[in-house]
Scaffold this motif. Structure first.
Motif, PDB file in Angstrom:
ATOM      1  N   UNK A   1      -4.814  -5.397   5.113  1.00  0.00           N
ATOM      2  CA  UNK A   1      -5.816  -5.181   6.149  1.00  0.00           C
ATOM      3  C   UNK A   1      -7.190  -5.704   5.745  1.00  0.00           C
ATOM      4  N   UNK A   2      -7.227  -6.668   4.837  1.00  0.00           N
ATOM      5  CA  UNK A   2      -8.484  -7.164   4.291  1.00  0.00           C
ATOM      6  C   UNK A   2      -8.592  -8.679   4.463  1.00  0.00           C
ATOM      7  N   UNK A   3      -9.801  -9.139   4.708  1.00  0.00           N
ATOM      8  CA  UNK A   3     -10.078 -10.577   4.791  1.00  0.00           C
ATOM      9  C   UNK A   3     -10.362 -11.070   3.380  1.00  0.00           C
ATOM     10  N   UNK A   4      -9.306 -11.197   2.586  1.00  0.00           N
ATOM     11  CA  UNK A   4      -9.458 -11.518   1.171  1.00  0.00           C
ATOM     12  C   UNK A   4      -9.176 -12.993   0.911  1.00  0.00           C
ATOM     13  N   UNK A   5      -9.530 -13.443  -0.285  1.00  0.00           N
ATOM     14  CA  UNK A   5      -9.309 -14.826  -0.678  1.00  0.00           C
ATOM     15  C   UNK A   5      -8.807 -14.856  -2.115  1.00  0.00           C
ATOM     16  N   UNK A   6      -7.673 -15.536  -2.327  1.00  0.00           N
ATOM     17  CA  UNK A   6      -7.094 -15.709  -3.661  1.00  0.00           C
ATOM     18  C   UNK A   6      -7.456 -17.074  -4.221  1.00  0.00           C
ATOM     19  N   UNK A   7      -7.669 -17.107  -5.506  1.00  0.00           N
ATOM     20  CA  UNK A   7      -7.912 -18.356  -6.212  1.00  0.00           C
ATOM     21  C   UNK A   7      -6.599 -19.132  -6.356  1.00  0.00           C
TER      22      UNK A   7
ATOM     23  N   UNK B   1     -10.596 -13.706  -5.451  1.00  0.00           N
ATOM     24  CA  UNK B   1     -12.007 -14.101  -5.480  1.00  0.00           C
ATOM     25  C   UNK B   1     -12.839 -13.065  -4.750  1.00  0.00           C
ATOM     26  N   UNK B   2     -12.401 -12.674  -3.553  1.00  0.00           N
ATOM     27  CA  UNK B   2     -13.029 -11.516  -2.905  1.00  0.00           C
ATOM     28  C   UNK B   2     -11.973 -10.677  -2.215  1.00  0.00           C
ATOM     29  N   UNK B   3     -12.239  -9.357  -2.209  1.00  0.00           N
ATOM     30  CA  UNK B   3     -11.325  -8.409  -1.572  1.00  0.00           C
ATOM     31  C   UNK B   3     -11.489  -8.413  -0.060  1.00  0.00           C
ATOM     32  N   UNK B   4     -12.713  -8.534   0.407  1.00  0.00           N
ATOM     33  CA  UNK B   4     -12.967  -8.486   1.840  1.00  0.00           C
ATOM     34  C   UNK B   4     -14.255  -9.229   2.132  1.00  0.00           C
ATOM     35  N   UNK B   5     -14.271  -9.881   3.284  1.00  0.00           N
ATOM     36  CA  UNK B   5     -15.474 -10.530   3.813  1.00  0.00           C
ATOM     37  C   UNK B   5     -15.868  -9.746   5.053  1.00  0.00           C
TER      38      UNK B   5
ATOM     39  N   UNK C   1     -11.991  13.114   9.952  1.00  0.00           N
ATOM     40  CA  UNK C   1     -11.522  11.728   9.878  1.00  0.00           C
ATOM     41  C   UNK C   1     -11.080  11.431   8.453  1.00  0.00           C
ATOM     42  N   UNK C   2     -10.118  10.518   8.338  1.00  0.00           N
ATOM     43  CA  UNK C   2      -9.545  10.205   7.029  1.00  0.00           C
ATOM     44  C   UNK C   2      -9.203   8.726   6.951  1.00  0.00           C
ATOM     45  N   UNK C   3      -9.517   8.119   5.788  1.00  0.00           N
ATOM     46  CA  UNK C   3      -9.052   6.775   5.463  1.00  0.00           C
ATOM     47  C   UNK C   3      -8.148   6.882   4.242  1.00  0.00           C
ATOM     48  N   UNK C   4      -6.923   6.390   4.378  1.00  0.00           N
ATOM     49  CA  UNK C   4      -5.983   6.331   3.262  1.00  0.00           C
ATOM     50  C   UNK C   4      -5.790   4.864   2.897  1.00  0.00           C
ATOM     51  N   UNK C   5      -5.997   4.550   1.626  1.00  0.00           N
ATOM     52  CA  UNK C   5      -5.751   3.203   1.115  1.00  0.00           C
ATOM     53  C   UNK C   5      -4.439   3.239   0.340  1.00  0.00           C
ATOM     54  N   UNK C   6      -3.392   2.653   0.898  1.00  0.00           N
ATOM     55  CA  UNK C   6      -2.082   2.670   0.266  1.00  0.00           C
ATOM     56  C   UNK C   6      -1.906   1.421  -0.577  1.00  0.00           C
ATOM     57  N   UNK C   7      -1.805   1.625  -1.897  1.00  0.00           N
ATOM     58  CA  UNK C   7      -1.770   0.511  -2.842  1.00  0.00           C
ATOM     59  C   UNK C   7      -0.329   0.132  -3.200  1.00  0.00           C
TER      60      UNK C   7
ATOM     61  N   UNK D   1      -5.136   3.992   8.097  1.00  0.00           N
ATOM     62  CA  UNK D   1      -4.305   3.770   6.913  1.00  0.00           C
ATOM     63  C   UNK D   1      -4.331   2.275   6.614  1.00  0.00           C
ATOM     64  N   UNK D   2      -4.853   1.920   5.443  1.00  0.00           N
ATOM     65  CA  UNK D   2      -5.030   0.529   5.059  1.00  0.00           C
ATOM     66  C   UNK D   2      -3.968   0.104   4.049  1.00  0.00           C
ATOM     67  N   UNK D   3      -3.402  -1.059   4.264  1.00  0.00           N
ATOM     68  CA  UNK D   3      -2.464  -1.667   3.332  1.00  0.00           C
ATOM     69  C   UNK D   3      -3.269  -2.403   2.270  1.00  0.00           C
ATOM     70  N   UNK D   4      -3.186  -1.952   1.025  1.00  0.00           N
ATOM     71  CA  UNK D   4      -3.986  -2.482  -0.080  1.00  0.00           C
ATOM     72  C   UNK D   4      -3.052  -3.199  -1.059  1.00  0.00           C
ATOM     73  N   UNK D   5      -2.947  -4.522  -1.003  1.00  0.00           N
ATOM     74  CA  UNK D   5      -1.953  -5.246  -1.806  1.00  0.00           C
ATOM     75  C   UNK D   5      -2.462  -5.773  -3.143  1.00  0.00           C
ATOM     76  N   UNK D   6      -3.609  -5.278  -3.614  1.00  0.00           N
ATOM     77  CA  UNK D   6      -4.226  -5.842  -4.813  1.00  0.00           C
ATOM     78  C   UNK D   6      -3.767  -5.117  -6.082  1.00  0.00           C
ATOM     79  N   UNK D   7      -3.945  -5.773  -7.232  1.00  0.00           N
ATOM     80  CA  UNK D   7      -3.652  -5.147  -8.513  1.00  0.00           C
ATOM     81  C   UNK D   7      -4.661  -4.031  -8.787  1.00  0.00           C
ATOM     82  N   UNK D   8      -4.144  -2.873  -9.208  1.00  0.00           N
ATOM     83  CA  UNK D   8      -5.033  -1.749  -9.516  1.00  0.00           C
ATOM     84  C   UNK D   8      -5.881  -2.048 -10.747  1.00  0.00           C
ATOM     85  N   UNK D   9      -5.297  -2.730 -11.722  1.00  0.00           N
ATOM     86  CA  UNK D   9      -6.054  -3.111 -12.913  1.00  0.00           C
ATOM     87  C   UNK D   9      -5.479  -2.483 -14.172  1.00  0.00           C
TER      88      UNK D   9
END
Length: 365
Positions: A4-10, A38-42, A154-160, A184-192
């Motif tokens: 659900x993010x306007x992200x950009x991968x290198x 490069x960025x998670x969201x624009x 209200x609630x936002x859940x970020x599902x990783x 509910x947001x789909x979060x496909x990034x590495x947690x770290x």
């Protein structure tokens, strides 16, 4: 777009470097490090375009000199704000573009743009949580508890990247809580990765960065915002945590917490309601917080345990608020030995206060 993010991968030939020396990197460290995003969201909001990035590290100098375009128009680069585990670039963009592109070291990348949606949470008592494969009933109980005990609206859940269930199943269950607003947001990034001491959290980029995506994209007009994990319950002997934040001079309250455990001899798996005991004396946890985004601290960067660059706030916790950190609420309970439920604990009066609310919830009595 990623999730659900306007992200950009290198591209494959361009990777973020680690800032840690090899001696602080345990096995598997670089594989867990987000070297690709490069960025998670624009995020476009009121004439500005915000790029929320992991630390740019070896790309920082080139990034400042890069050419950014919104659709076909060159965008003026205004500033780059550096924080401990993320960075935020700010560009002039009078109108919201459909796409943003960057020319960086001879490579051109393009992403979509997320339009800020602060009005969706305007005036609402809002919480956010990040989760991966936690049982859905834990998330539902957490939301219902804070609804009944504090007036959560209200609630936002970020599902990783949960694999035990899908986003649609999670959303459907949480809709049954009856909140005014649920995202509910789909979060496909590495947690770290976790580095060796003293650099355990240095390159765990995602969590703090996405907190600030929520700040810039969704929550600027919320009545108050609570940062509280799924294994934590805010307890009050007076006003709600949201009312306390609104009444505070800074529009901010810090909440002290301590570990709680199931009763001696109990066997898992455990629920929130099973956590009735604590150590003597209680073992403290780092604080959590609730903030009025339109208040005096609304422009500061959100971190896990407070506002970044305002360490003095950690010494100021609210006298009538605390939180219970449920030690045995874990998806790895089967790997725990039975004797890891402490046998020398005592009943916790704060847990007894929370139990009054939990007993009124379905499946918790």
């Amino acid at each position: 777009m990623s999730g659900d993010f306007a992200s950009l991968r290198l591209p494959a030939h361009m990777q973020r470097s680690s800032v840690l020396a090899a001696k602080y990197q345990p096995e598997g460290y670089l594989a867990a490090l987000d070297r690709e995003t490069l960025w998670y969201d624009a995020i476009w909001s009121e004439g500005r375009l915000f790029l929320v990035c992991p630390p740019l590290n070896n790309f920082r100098t080139a990034f400042r000199k890069a050419v950014f375009r919104g659709d076909d128009r060159v965008l003026k680069f205004r500033r780059l704000r550096r924080y401990a585990r993320h960075e935020v670039a700010e560009l002039d963009a009078p109108n919201c573009p459909a796409e943003i592109s960057v020319l960086l070291q001879g490579w051109t990348g393009t992403s979509g743009v997320s339009r800020a949606a602060h009005a969706e949470f305007a005036g609402l008592n809002t919480a956010f949580v990040m989760s991966r494969d936690n049982p859905i009933e834990w998330l539902v109980t957490h939301a219902r508890y804070h609804r009944d005990a504090h007036g959560l609206e209200a609630l936002i859940v970020m599902d990783n990247g949960s694999t035990a269930y899908g986003i649609a199943e999670l959303r459907a269950a949480l809709e049954g809580v009856g909140l005014s607003r649920l995202t509910v947001l789909d979060v496909p990034f590495k947690y770290g990765p976790v580095g060796r001491k003293p650099y355990r959290r240095t390159e765990k980029y995602m969590q703090t960065a996405l907190f600030n995506v929520l700040r810039l994209r969704f929550l600027g007009q919320a009545r108050a915002v609570l940062n509280c994990d799924v294994d934590e319950l805010i307890v009050t002997r007076g006003e709600s945590v949201f009312d306390a934040a609104c009444a505070a001079r800074l529009g901010f309250v810090q909440v002290a917490g301590h570990w709680v455990y199931p009763a001696p001899g109990a066997e898992g798996p455990f629920s929130h309601a099973d956590h009735s005991h604590t150590a003597a004396p209680p073992r403290p946890c780092p604080p959590k917080w609730c903030l009025v985004p339109s208040g005096r601290l609304g422009g500061f960067s959100w971190d896990v345990h407070g506002m970044e660059r305002l360490p003095f706030l950690r010494r100021r916790t609210h006298a009538d608020l605390s939180f219970l950190h449920c030690r045995s609420l874990t998806t790895g309970w089967k790997s725990l030995k039975r004797d890891q439920v402490p046998q020398d604990t005592v009943p916790d009066p704060e847990a007894a206060v929370a139990a009054e609310v939990l007993r009124g919830l379905p499946g918790q009595g």
